[in-house]
Design a protein around this motif. Structure first.
Motif, PDB file in Angstrom:
ATOM      1  N   MET A  42      79.531  95.708  53.946  1.00  7.64           N
ATOM      2  CA  MET A  42      79.333  96.676  52.863  1.00  7.64           C
ATOM      3  C   MET A  42      79.841  96.114  51.537  1.00  7.64           C
ATOM      4  N   ARG A  43      81.048  95.539  51.590  1.00 10.08           N
ATOM      5  CA  ARG A  43      81.630  95.004  50.358  1.00 10.08           C
ATOM      6  C   ARG A  43      80.806  93.835  49.826  1.00 10.08           C
ATOM      7  N   GLU A  44      80.304  93.021  50.767  1.00 13.79           N
ATOM      8  CA  GLU A  44      79.497  91.860  50.384  1.00 13.79           C
ATOM      9  C   GLU A  44      78.194  92.304  49.719  1.00 13.79           C
ATOM     10  N   ILE A  45      77.552  93.303  50.321  1.00  7.98           N
ATOM     11  CA  ILE A  45      76.295  93.799  49.736  1.00  7.98           C
ATOM     12  C   ILE A  45      76.560  94.402  48.356  1.00  7.98           C
ATOM     13  N   ALA A  46      77.661  95.144  48.245  1.00 11.44           N
ATOM     14  CA  ALA A  46      77.996  95.766  46.957  1.00 11.44           C
ATOM     15  C   ALA A  46      78.220  94.696  45.887  1.00 11.44           C
ATOM     16  N   ALA A  47      78.932  93.629  46.267  1.00 12.98           N
ATOM     17  CA  ALA A  47      79.208  92.558  45.306  1.00 12.98           C
ATOM     18  C   ALA A  47      77.917  91.844  44.913  1.00 12.98           C
ATOM     19  N   ASN A  48      77.068  91.588  45.913  1.00  6.05           N
ATOM     20  CA  ASN A  48      75.784  90.936  45.630  1.00  6.05           C
ATOM     21  C   ASN A  48      74.916  91.786  44.701  1.00  6.05           C
ATOM     22  N   LEU A  49      74.917  93.093  44.939  1.00  4.90           N
ATOM     23  CA  LEU A  49      74.116  93.996  44.102  1.00  4.90           C
ATOM     24  C   LEU A  49      74.612  93.975  42.657  1.00  4.90           C
ATOM     25  N   LYS A  50      75.935  93.946  42.525  1.00 11.48           N
ATOM     26  CA  LYS A  50      76.519  93.935  41.180  1.00 11.48           C
ATOM     27  C   LYS A  50      76.105  92.654  40.447  1.00 11.48           C
ATOM     28  N   ASP A  51      76.218  91.521  41.136  1.00  6.93           N
ATOM     29  CA  ASP A  51      75.806  90.244  40.529  1.00  6.93           C
ATOM     30  C   ASP A  51      74.328  90.273  40.161  1.00  6.93           C
ATOM     31  N   LEU A  52      73.528  90.787  41.091  1.00  2.68           N
ATOM     32  CA  LEU A  52      72.081  90.806  40.871  1.00  2.68           C
ATOM     33  C   LEU A  52      71.734  91.678  39.674  1.00  2.68           C
ATOM     34  N   ARG A  53      72.376  92.845  39.588  1.00  4.59           N
ATOM     35  CA  ARG A  53      72.080  93.748  38.466  1.00  4.59           C
ATOM     36  C   ARG A  53      72.448  93.079  37.147  1.00  4.59           C
ATOM     37  N   GLY A  54      73.537  92.302  37.162  1.00  7.53           N
ATOM     38  CA  GLY A  54      73.924  91.549  35.973  1.00  7.53           C
ATOM     39  C   GLY A  54      72.845  90.542  35.593  1.00  7.53           C
ATOM     40  N   ARG A  55      72.335  89.855  36.614  1.00  6.64           N
ATOM     41  CA  ARG A  55      71.273  88.866  36.385  1.00  6.64           C
ATOM     42  C   ARG A  55      70.027  89.527  35.797  1.00  6.64           C
ATOM     43  N   ILE A  56      69.673  90.685  36.351  1.00  8.38           N
ATOM     44  CA  ILE A  56      68.475  91.393  35.870  1.00  8.38           C
ATOM     45  C   ILE A  56      68.687  91.846  34.423  1.00  8.38           C
ATOM     46  N   ASP A  57      69.881  92.379  34.140  1.00 10.07           N
ATOM     47  CA  ASP A  57      70.195  92.822  32.767  1.00 10.07           C
ATOM     48  C   ASP A  57      70.082  91.657  31.787  1.00 10.07           C
ATOM     49  N   ARG A  58      70.655  90.511  32.182  1.00 14.81           N
ATOM     50  CA  ARG A  58      70.609  89.344  31.283  1.00 14.81           C
ATOM     51  C   ARG A  58      69.176  88.881  31.078  1.00 14.81           C
ATOM     52  N   ALA A  59      68.406  88.854  32.155  1.00 16.91           N
ATOM     53  CA  ALA A  59      67.005  88.419  32.044  1.00 16.91           C
ATOM     54  C   ALA A  59      66.220  89.374  31.148  1.00 16.91           C
ATOM     55  N   ALA A  60      66.486  90.683  31.286  1.00 15.66           N
ATOM     56  CA  ALA A  60      65.774  91.675  30.473  1.00 15.66           C
ATOM     57  C   ALA A  60      66.160  91.526  29.001  1.00 15.66           C
ATOM     58  N   ALA A  61      67.456  91.307  28.743  1.00 15.82           N
ATOM     59  CA  ALA A  61      67.918  91.135  27.366  1.00 15.82           C
ATOM     60  C   ALA A  61      67.287  89.884  26.752  1.00 15.82           C
ATOM     61  N   GLN A  62      67.285  88.811  27.532  1.00 17.63           N
ATOM     62  CA  GLN A  62      66.705  87.548  27.074  1.00 17.63           C
ATOM     63  C   GLN A  62      65.222  87.711  26.738  1.00 17.63           C
ATOM     64  N   ALA A  63      64.540  88.544  27.511  1.00 20.41           N
ATOM     65  CA  ALA A  63      63.108  88.752  27.294  1.00 20.41           C
ATOM     66  C   ALA A  63      62.859  89.804  26.214  1.00 20.41           C
TER      67      ALA A  63
END
Ligand SMILES: *Cc1c(COP(=O)(O)O)cnc(C)c1O
Length: 247
Positions: free
Chosen positions: A1-22
């Motif tokens: 559970m903790r691993e999935i939560a951490a992965n989701l947080k990282d992924l959401r950060g990546r998506i946010d950065r990609a969206a901002a960049q675009a």
């Protein structure tokens, strides 16, 4: 559970950065592809607020959808916590190659089909959808983005077949034309391929303004997809970890 939560947080950060960049102000939607992972992980995702999940094989998906429903019906989760009462059922996205003889089974659990890629499959879907009393099934036309498409290609319609499939889908009872889906070709960089998908989407929306979805982007190429305007990302490994032997 903790691993999935951490992965989701990282992924959401990546998506946010990609969206901002675009330069995008909208947020693409996340579909977590749960293939090869158990129903317990689907429940964990729900506990973390992820209710859009993807599968690519009917046999695995139908069993998992049923197991998930059973787990949701119980009072405790795999982790022993008792929050299932607050959880709702996820929406299942079918993202894999679909055989016509599996259509009825898939309609039993899926809310979205990403992989409408040929007239025979569409015919089977139209027939099966006409028999059921449910809200229209969201359908995406899967496009083969390769420059040279082999004659025996499965897994995507050629771009010039999209208008015909779209017209048929748009007028079918029980189905809704939601947009386009693609997987980046192995042979070339993802970005130009996804840009071609964006052009096809623009052409499609000129005829069918409601068909706004662009389902593109996986763990390895989500930035290119976000840059090209993907509205729905299909992410597996970067949330759930590496897959063992495919089942
Ligand atoms: C498995 C799969 C994904 C997710 O791929 P990852 O590399 O695990 O993020 C996305 N789309 C389709 C069609 C898939 O089969």
């Amino acid at each position: 559970m903790r691993e999935i939560a951490a992965n989701l947080k990282d992924l959401r950060g990546r998506i946010d950065r990609a969206a901002a960049q675009a330069g995008r102000s909208d947020q693409p939607e996340l579909i977590v592809v749960t293939k090869t992972f158990p129903a317990e992980d689907v429940l964990r995702l729900a506990q973390l607020g992820v209710y859009e999940v993807g599968e690519n094989k009917d046999q695995e998906a139908s069993a998992k959808a049923q197991q998930t429903a059973e787990l949701l019906g119980r009072s405790t989760t795999a982790d022993g916590s008792s929050t299932t009462g607050k959880l709702r059922a996820p929406r299942w996205h079918f993202v894999g190659q679909l055989q016509s003889n599996k259509v009825r089974s898939v309609l039993g659990y899926a809310g979205v089909i990403h992989s409408v890629d040929r007239p025979s499959l569409l015919k089977a879907l139209i027939k099966a959808a006409a028999d059921r009393q449910a809200q229209p099934l969201d359908c995406l036309i899967q496009v083969d983005l390769r420059e040279d498409i082999p004659a025996d290609s499965r897994g995507g319609a050629a771009p010039d077949q999209v208008p015909t499939l779209a017209a048929r889908l748009a007028e079918a009872d029980g189905l809704r034309l939601a947009g386009l889906m693609a997987v980046a070709p192995l042979e070339e960089p993802a970005e130009p391929a996804f840009q071609r998908l964006a052009c096809l989407s623009e052409q499609l929306r000129a005829e069918h303004p409601e068909a706004t979805w662009i389902s593109a982007g996986m763990s390895g190429d989500l930035e290119a997809a976000v840059a090209a305007g993907a509205t729905h990302l299909r992410i597996g490994r970067d949330v759930l970890g590496h897959r063992g032997q495919p089942r």
